[in-house]
Design a protein around this motif. Structure first.
Motif, PDB file in Angstrom:
ATOM      1  N   THR A   3       2.001  36.645  51.256  1.00  0.00           N
ATOM      2  CA  THR A   3       0.946  37.655  51.348  1.00  0.00           C
ATOM      3  C   THR A   3      -0.384  36.940  51.517  1.00  0.00           C
ATOM      4  O   THR A   3      -0.608  35.876  50.943  1.00  0.00           O
ATOM      5  N   GLN A   4      -1.270  37.550  52.296  1.00  0.00           N
ATOM      6  CA  GLN A   4      -2.586  36.954  52.478  1.00  0.00           C
ATOM      7  C   GLN A   4      -3.467  37.320  51.292  1.00  0.00           C
ATOM      8  O   GLN A   4      -3.473  38.458  50.824  1.00  0.00           O
ATOM      9  N   VAL A   5      -4.183  36.325  50.801  1.00  0.00           N
ATOM     10  CA  VAL A   5      -5.113  36.549  49.707  1.00  0.00           C
ATOM     11  C   VAL A   5      -6.231  37.438  50.239  1.00  0.00           C
ATOM     12  O   VAL A   5      -6.778  37.190  51.318  1.00  0.00           O
ATOM     13  N   THR A   6      -6.589  38.475  49.499  1.00  0.00           N
ATOM     14  CA  THR A   6      -7.612  39.422  49.931  1.00  0.00           C
ATOM     15  C   THR A   6      -8.924  38.709  50.245  1.00  0.00           C
ATOM     16  O   THR A   6      -9.392  37.878  49.470  1.00  0.00           O
ATOM     17  N   LYS A   7      -9.497  39.034  51.396  1.00  0.00           N
ATOM     18  CA  LYS A   7     -10.789  38.492  51.836  1.00  0.00           C
ATOM     19  C   LYS A   7     -10.814  36.962  51.829  1.00  0.00           C
ATOM     20  O   LYS A   7     -11.770  36.338  51.378  1.00  0.00           O
ATOM     21  N   SER A   8      -9.736  36.361  52.315  1.00  0.00           N
ATOM     22  CA  SER A   8      -9.642  34.909  52.327  1.00  0.00           C
ATOM     23  C   SER A   8      -8.745  34.484  53.490  1.00  0.00           C
ATOM     24  O   SER A   8      -7.995  35.282  54.037  1.00  0.00           O
ATOM     25  N   ASP A   9      -8.824  33.221  53.834  1.00  0.00           N
ATOM     26  CA  ASP A   9      -7.932  32.672  54.861  1.00  0.00           C
ATOM     27  C   ASP A   9      -6.755  31.949  54.229  1.00  0.00           C
ATOM     28  O   ASP A   9      -6.073  31.174  54.886  1.00  0.00           O
ATOM     29  N   ARG A  10      -6.510  32.198  52.955  1.00  0.00           N
ATOM     30  CA  ARG A  10      -5.414  31.527  52.252  1.00  0.00           C
ATOM     31  C   ARG A  10      -4.257  32.498  52.073  1.00  0.00           C
ATOM     32  O   ARG A  10      -4.411  33.711  52.178  1.00  0.00           O
ATOM     33  N   TYR A  11      -3.082  31.938  51.765  1.00  0.00           N
ATOM     34  CA  TYR A  11      -1.860  32.735  51.628  1.00  0.00           C
ATOM     35  C   TYR A  11      -1.158  32.350  50.333  1.00  0.00           C
ATOM     36  O   TYR A  11      -1.155  31.189  49.946  1.00  0.00           O
ATOM     37  N   PHE A  12      -0.613  33.353  49.660  1.00  0.00           N
ATOM     38  CA  PHE A  12       0.161  32.995  48.473  1.00  0.00           C
ATOM     39  C   PHE A  12       1.595  33.430  48.636  1.00  0.00           C
ATOM     40  O   PHE A  12       1.934  34.330  49.408  1.00  0.00           O
ATOM     41  N   SER A  13       2.434  32.722  47.906  1.00  0.00           N
ATOM     42  CA  SER A  13       3.865  32.944  47.966  1.00  0.00           C
ATOM     43  C   SER A  13       4.348  33.282  46.572  1.00  0.00           C
ATOM     44  O   SER A  13       3.915  32.682  45.593  1.00  0.00           O
ATOM     45  N   ARG A  14       5.241  34.277  46.498  1.00  0.00           N
ATOM     46  CA  ARG A  14       5.813  34.632  45.203  1.00  0.00           C
ATOM     47  C   ARG A  14       7.224  35.161  45.417  1.00  0.00           C
ATOM     48  O   ARG A  14       7.583  35.593  46.512  1.00  0.00           O
ATOM     49  N   ILE A  15       7.979  35.117  44.342  1.00  0.00           N
ATOM     50  CA  ILE A  15       9.374  35.533  44.379  1.00  0.00           C
ATOM     51  C   ILE A  15       9.662  36.361  43.137  1.00  0.00           C
ATOM     52  O   ILE A  15       9.052  36.141  42.087  1.00  0.00           O
ATOM     53  N   ARG A  16      10.570  37.289  43.271  1.00  0.00           N
ATOM     54  CA  ARG A  16      10.954  38.123  42.127  1.00  0.00           C
ATOM     55  C   ARG A  16      12.255  37.578  41.545  1.00  0.00           C
ATOM     56  O   ARG A  16      13.224  37.340  42.256  1.00  0.00           O
ATOM     57  N   ILE A  17      12.242  37.401  40.230  1.00  0.00           N
ATOM     58  CA  ILE A  17      13.432  36.971  39.497  1.00  0.00           C
ATOM     59  C   ILE A  17      13.674  38.032  38.444  1.00  0.00           C
ATOM     60  O   ILE A  17      12.966  38.094  37.443  1.00  0.00           O
ATOM     61  N   GLY A  18      14.646  38.884  38.703  1.00  0.00           N
ATOM     62  CA  GLY A  18      14.839  40.041  37.839  1.00  0.00           C
ATOM     63  C   GLY A  18      13.636  40.955  37.984  1.00  0.00           C
ATOM     64  O   GLY A  18      13.254  41.320  39.083  1.00  0.00           O
ATOM     65  N   LYS A  19      13.027  41.290  36.881  1.00  0.00           N
ATOM     66  CA  LYS A  19      11.839  42.150  36.921  1.00  0.00           C
ATOM     67  C   LYS A  19      10.545  41.349  36.899  1.00  0.00           C
ATOM     68  O   LYS A  19       9.467  41.909  36.905  1.00  0.00           O
ATOM     69  N   THR A  20      10.667  40.029  36.869  1.00  0.00           N
ATOM     70  CA  THR A  20       9.501  39.155  36.781  1.00  0.00           C
ATOM     71  C   THR A  20       9.133  38.614  38.158  1.00  0.00           C
ATOM     72  O   THR A  20       9.990  38.150  38.889  1.00  0.00           O
ATOM     73  N   ARG A  21       7.858  38.661  38.484  1.00  0.00           N
ATOM     74  CA  ARG A  21       7.366  38.087  39.727  1.00  0.00           C
ATOM     75  C   ARG A  21       6.817  36.695  39.411  1.00  0.00           C
ATOM     76  O   ARG A  21       5.941  36.547  38.568  1.00  0.00           O
ATOM     77  N   VAL A  22       7.331  35.678  40.096  1.00  0.00           N
ATOM     78  CA  VAL A  22       6.915  34.285  39.881  1.00  0.00           C
ATOM     79  C   VAL A  22       6.020  33.855  41.035  1.00  0.00           C
ATOM     80  O   VAL A  22       6.406  33.960  42.206  1.00  0.00           O
ATOM     81  N   HIS A  23       4.835  33.399  40.698  1.00  0.00           N
ATOM     82  CA  HIS A  23       3.871  32.917  41.686  1.00  0.00           C
ATOM     83  C   HIS A  23       4.261  31.491  42.063  1.00  0.00           C
ATOM     84  O   HIS A  23       4.401  30.627  41.198  1.00  0.00           O
ATOM     85  N   LEU A  24       4.454  31.224  43.354  1.00  0.00           N
ATOM     86  CA  LEU A  24       4.895  29.908  43.812  1.00  0.00           C
ATOM     87  C   LEU A  24       3.744  29.045  44.325  1.00  0.00           C
ATOM     88  O   LEU A  24       3.937  27.874  44.607  1.00  0.00           O
ATOM     89  N   GLY A  25       2.567  29.632  44.476  1.00  0.00           N
ATOM     90  CA  GLY A  25       1.419  28.838  44.896  1.00  0.00           C
ATOM     91  C   GLY A  25       0.567  29.544  45.928  1.00  0.00           C
ATOM     92  O   GLY A  25       0.933  30.571  46.485  1.00  0.00           O
ATOM     93  N   CYS A  26      -0.606  28.950  46.162  1.00  0.00           N
ATOM     94  CA  CYS A  26      -1.562  29.454  47.143  1.00  0.00           C
ATOM     95  C   CYS A  26      -1.722  28.364  48.204  1.00  0.00           C
ATOM     96  O   CYS A  26      -1.870  27.174  47.869  1.00  0.00           O
ATOM     97  N   PHE A  27      -1.681  28.735  49.485  1.00  0.00           N
ATOM     98  CA  PHE A  27      -1.593  27.752  50.560  1.00  0.00           C
ATOM     99  C   PHE A  27      -2.578  28.065  51.678  1.00  0.00           C
ATOM    100  O   PHE A  27      -3.021  29.195  51.850  1.00  0.00           O
ATOM    101  N   ASP A  28      -2.875  27.031  52.473  1.00  0.00           N
ATOM    102  CA  ASP A  28      -3.818  27.179  53.576  1.00  0.00           C
ATOM    103  C   ASP A  28      -3.180  27.820  54.800  1.00  0.00           C
ATOM    104  O   ASP A  28      -3.883  28.418  55.612  1.00  0.00           O
TER     105      ASP A  28
END
Length: 160
Positions: free
Chosen positions: A112-137
């Motif tokens: 997903t693109q970070v709001t009002k930014s040129d960066r992108y973040f990645s996340r994954i769902r494990i069960g009911k928990t969303r795990v943030h994998l990082g923010c990238f260029d």
């Protein structure tokens, strides 16, 4: 249907193409030896004595002698492909991991693109928990992080 013996009396299963054939004649319309079941939505279903069965579950019963404890996952994500080599037992959660996923806001799964930014973040769902994998260029870096997360957290149930 209670047992594998009942199923073996009614259907013959060919594990390589994943097809079922009638060993009995449940109605005047059906012929012994003809292909059993029909497609209902995105699944192949078998019917006998007014009761419907998912073909993947019946295949598992016929090959192992036991009903699967939870779900049957189609490894290649095609629910019409009931070859035994394409089936494996799975919990509901594991089965959901190997399903089609909605794409993120940039058209890439897990990114997903970070709001009002040129960066992108990645996340994954494990069960009911969303795990943030990082923010990238770049989208590519975020996708690589998601792909690595899928393998790490979902293991053999990671989508092919």
């Amino acid at each position: 249907m209670a047992t594998a013996e009942d199923a073996r009396r009614i259907w013959r299963y060919a594990p390589q193409p994943g097809h079922f054939f009638w060993l009995v004649r449940p109605s005047r319309k059906l012929v012994i030896g003809s292909r059993a079941g029909h497609q209902l939505g995105d699944r192949w279903r078998l019917y006998y004595n007014g009761k419907g069965y998912k073909a993947g579950r019946v295949a598992w019963l016929l090959m192992t002698g036991d009903w699967p404890e939870a779900k049957i996952d189609h490894i290649n994500r095609d629910p019409l492909d009931n070859r035994f080599a394409n089936l494996r037992p799975a919990t509901s959660l594991q089965n959901s991991w190997n399903s089609e996923r909605p794409l993120g806001s940039v058209g890439v799964k897990g990114v997903t693109q970070v709001t009002k930014s040129d960066r992108y973040f990645s996340r994954i769902r494990i069960g009911k928990t969303r795990v943030h994998l990082g923010c990238f260029d770049t989208v590519e870096e975020a996708k690589a992080a998601y792909d690595a997360g899928v393998v790490k957290y979902h293991g053999e149930f990671a989508p092919m």
